[in-house]
Design an enzyme around this catalytic site. Structure first.
Site, short mmCIF file in Angstrom:
data_model
loop_
_atom_site.label_atom_id
_atom_site.label_comp_id
_atom_site.label_asym_id
_atom_site.label_seq_id
_atom_site.Cartn_x
_atom_site.Cartn_y
_atom_site.Cartn_z
N ASN A 1 -10.06 -0.03 0.38
CA ASN A 1 -8.61 0.09 0.30
C ASN A 1 -8.14 -0.46 -1.06
O ASN A 1 -8.18 -1.66 -1.28
CB ASN A 1 -7.99 -0.69 1.46
CG ASN A 1 -6.47 -0.62 1.49
OD1 ASN A 1 -5.84 -0.18 0.53
ND2 ASN A 1 -5.88 -1.05 2.58
N HIS B 1 -3.33 7.52 2.34
CA HIS B 1 -3.72 6.19 1.88
C HIS B 1 -5.06 5.85 2.53
O HIS B 1 -5.29 6.14 3.71
CB HIS B 1 -2.66 5.17 2.28
CG HIS B 1 -3.10 3.75 2.07
ND1 HIS B 1 -3.63 3.33 0.88
CD2 HIS B 1 -3.10 2.68 2.90
CE1 HIS B 1 -3.94 2.05 0.99
NE2 HIS B 1 -3.64 1.63 2.21
N CYS C 1 0.81 -1.23 0.00
CA CYS C 1 0.00 0.00 0.00
C CYS C 1 0.84 1.27 0.00
O CYS C 1 0.33 2.36 -0.26
CB CYS C 1 -0.95 0.01 1.19
SG CYS C 1 -2.11 -1.36 1.16
N1 COA Z 1 -17.82 -8.35 10.14
C1 COA Z 1 -18.20 -8.64 11.39
N2 COA Z 1 -17.35 -8.97 12.38
C2 COA Z 1 -16.05 -8.98 12.08
C3 COA Z 1 -15.57 -8.67 10.80
C4 COA Z 1 -16.51 -8.36 9.82
N3 COA Z 1 -16.17 -8.05 8.55
N4 COA Z 1 -14.22 -8.78 10.81
C5 COA Z 1 -13.86 -9.12 12.05
N5 COA Z 1 -14.96 -9.23 12.82
C6 COA Z 1 -15.03 -9.60 14.24
C7 COA Z 1 -13.84 -10.39 14.71
O1 COA Z 1 -13.99 -11.75 14.37
C8 COA Z 1 -13.88 -10.14 16.19
O2 COA Z 1 -14.85 -10.97 16.75
P1 COA Z 1 -14.63 -11.65 18.20
O3 COA Z 1 -14.52 -10.50 19.14
O4 COA Z 1 -15.86 -12.47 18.34
O5 COA Z 1 -13.36 -12.43 18.07
C9 COA Z 1 -14.37 -8.70 16.29
O6 COA Z 1 -15.02 -8.42 15.03
C10 COA Z 1 -13.27 -7.71 16.55
O7 COA Z 1 -12.22 -7.99 15.64
P2 COA Z 1 -10.93 -7.11 15.58
O8 COA Z 1 -10.08 -7.62 14.46
O9 COA Z 1 -10.32 -7.02 16.93
O10 COA Z 1 -11.59 -5.71 15.19
P3 COA Z 1 -10.93 -4.29 15.04
O11 COA Z 1 -11.70 -3.30 15.80
O12 COA Z 1 -9.45 -4.32 15.22
O13 COA Z 1 -11.23 -3.97 13.51
C11 COA Z 1 -10.00 -3.90 11.45
C12 COA Z 1 -10.66 -4.77 12.50
C13 COA Z 1 -9.36 -4.81 10.41
C14 COA Z 1 -11.07 -3.07 10.79
C15 COA Z 1 -8.95 -3.00 12.10
O14 COA Z 1 -8.11 -3.75 12.93
C16 COA Z 1 -8.13 -2.26 11.11
O15 COA Z 1 -8.61 -1.42 10.39
N6 COA Z 1 -6.81 -2.52 11.08
C17 COA Z 1 -5.93 -1.88 10.19
C18 COA Z 1 -6.11 -2.52 8.87
C19 COA Z 1 -5.43 -1.79 7.78
O16 COA Z 1 -5.45 -0.60 7.74
N7 COA Z 1 -4.86 -2.56 6.89
C20 COA Z 1 -4.31 -2.11 5.70
C21 COA Z 1 -3.06 -1.38 5.92
S1 COA Z 1 -2.50 -0.97 4.35
#
Ligand code: COA
Length: 321
Positions: A278, A248, A114
């Site tokens: 993204n 980004h 990215c």
């Molecule tokens: N729909 C519903 N539930 C979802 C889900 C979805 N699409 N994806 C994950 N969950 C659930 C998980 O399974 C977890 O459930 P649990 O508590 O029963 O285990 C819960 O939601 C929380 O998951 P978590 O991964 O801790 O959530 P989060 O608040 O960290 O959000 C992201 C997840 C990916 C949105 C977040 O971590 C993020 O944006 N990270 C950065 C990603 C990024 O920018 N990547 C690209 C960089 S270039």
């Protein structure tokens, strides 16, 4: 001389897929509410069958050349940032060179996930400064829909397809326009928190995006904050000097955190993540294309770009339009 951003262009595949459509998929336990609340994403574009990174990148490049009033004869080099190349080789950049009908100069790909567009700007700037090129197409183009595990709700809802491009033209520094500086970083210790294993030279792997979302989130906030400070300090500029933040587009919460850090209200931040999701290396040039076309970014504006991605890689670039 300076590398002036003479034109921008974007291309999005026709098909737009909404969160509600994803939520209706059997077995993918997700919802529009969850995706919007955690990421700000509402929809994403998906490439048509057979539509490749080079197809999309060529279209974005033509739009950038048209906005710059340049013809293909001005193109000395083509740099393509992509994690989803058409093939291991030829490089997608060379494929695009062929599609544009450019028969001179050189073209190559840059793999920095990215952060690829920021890296490509840095390389293009260096080429212009050393006199190896006077006109450079910098393109970010991605078909992440082909490297996603569509049964993994933790990743498949986050990404989309598209391409963006800028045409950089060597311009006398006295005109005041152009790239002021670029800042590139990587740290391979964190390679496994955001990874596509598998690929042409691999002995195994799944070939799809795997991500430790929370870990990436934490790195994003601290590393991007440091990168924007570094870019401003390198030019003796402060937060108040920034006209537009073009980040980004991974997650609205990261984008808002960066806006807050720079004391910029959200209406001075270009946001496309809601409609594009993204698009990795394509996200910044797509946002630039949108904001220059709708009149938000104008001549003289100071535009700060930042990105983080698999590697980890991260960086920032500062440009006067
Ligand atoms: N729909 C519903 N539930 C979802 C889900 C979805 N699409 N994806 C994950 N969950 C659930 C998980 O399974 C977890 O459930 P649990 O508590 O029963 O285990 C819960 O939601 C929380 O998951 P978590 O991964 O801790 O959530 P989060 O608040 O960290 O959000 C992201 C997840 C990916 C949105 C977040 O971590 C993020 O944006 N990270 C950065 C990603 C990024 O920018 N990547 C690209 C960089 S270039």
């Amino acid at each position: 001389m300076r590398a002036a951003i003479a034109g921008t262009g974007g291309y999005l595949p026709e098909r737009s897929l909404s969160n509600d459509e994803l939520a209706a998929w059997k077995g993918l336990d997700t919802s529009d509410d969850w995706i919007v609340e955690r990421t700000g994403i509402r929809r994403r574009h998906i490439a048509a069958e057979g539509e490749t990174a080079s197809d999309m990148g060529a279209k974005a490049a033509l739009a950038a050349l048209a906005q710059a009033g340049a013809d293909v004869g001005e193109v000395d080099a083509i740099l393509v940032a992509t994690s989803t190349p058409d093939s291991a080789f030829p490089a997608t950049a060379v494929r695009i060179q062929g599609k544009l009908g450019v028969t001179r100069g050189f073209a190559f790909d840059i793999a920095a996930a990215c952060t690829g567009f920021v890296y490509a700007l840095g390389v293009a700037d260096a080429l212009l400064h050393t006199g190896q090129a006077r006109g450079v197409l910098v393109i970010g183009t991605e078909v992440y829909s082909r490297i996603l595990d569509w049964t993994d709700r933790g990743t498949c809802v986050l990404f989309g397809d598209g391409a963006g491009a800028v045409f950089l033209r060597a311009t006398p520094a006295g005109e005041g326009r152009g790239l002021l500086s670029t800042h590139m970083h990587s740290d391979g210790r964190f390679g496994d928190i955001l990874v596509v294993d598998g690929g042409a030279g691999s002995t195994g792997g799944t070939g799809v995006v795997r991500m430790a979302g929370r870990e990436v989130f934490k790195h994003a906030v601290t590393k991007l904050a440091a990168a924007v400070d570094e870019a401003l300090a390198a030019n003796g500029l402060g937060h108040d000097d920034v006209t537009w933040l073009v980040p980004h587009q991974a997650n609205i919460r990261i984008i808002e955190a960066m806006g807050k850090k720079l004391h910029l209200p959200l209406d001075r931040v270009v946001v496309t993540v809601d409609r594009h999701a993204n698009t990795s290396a394509a996200s910044i040039p797509l946002a630039l294309a949108e904001a220059t076309r709708d009149g938000r970014i104008r001549r003289g504006d100071l535009v700060l770009m930042e990105a983080i991605g698999g590697g980890l890689t991260w960086g920032a670039a500062l440009a006067r339009f």
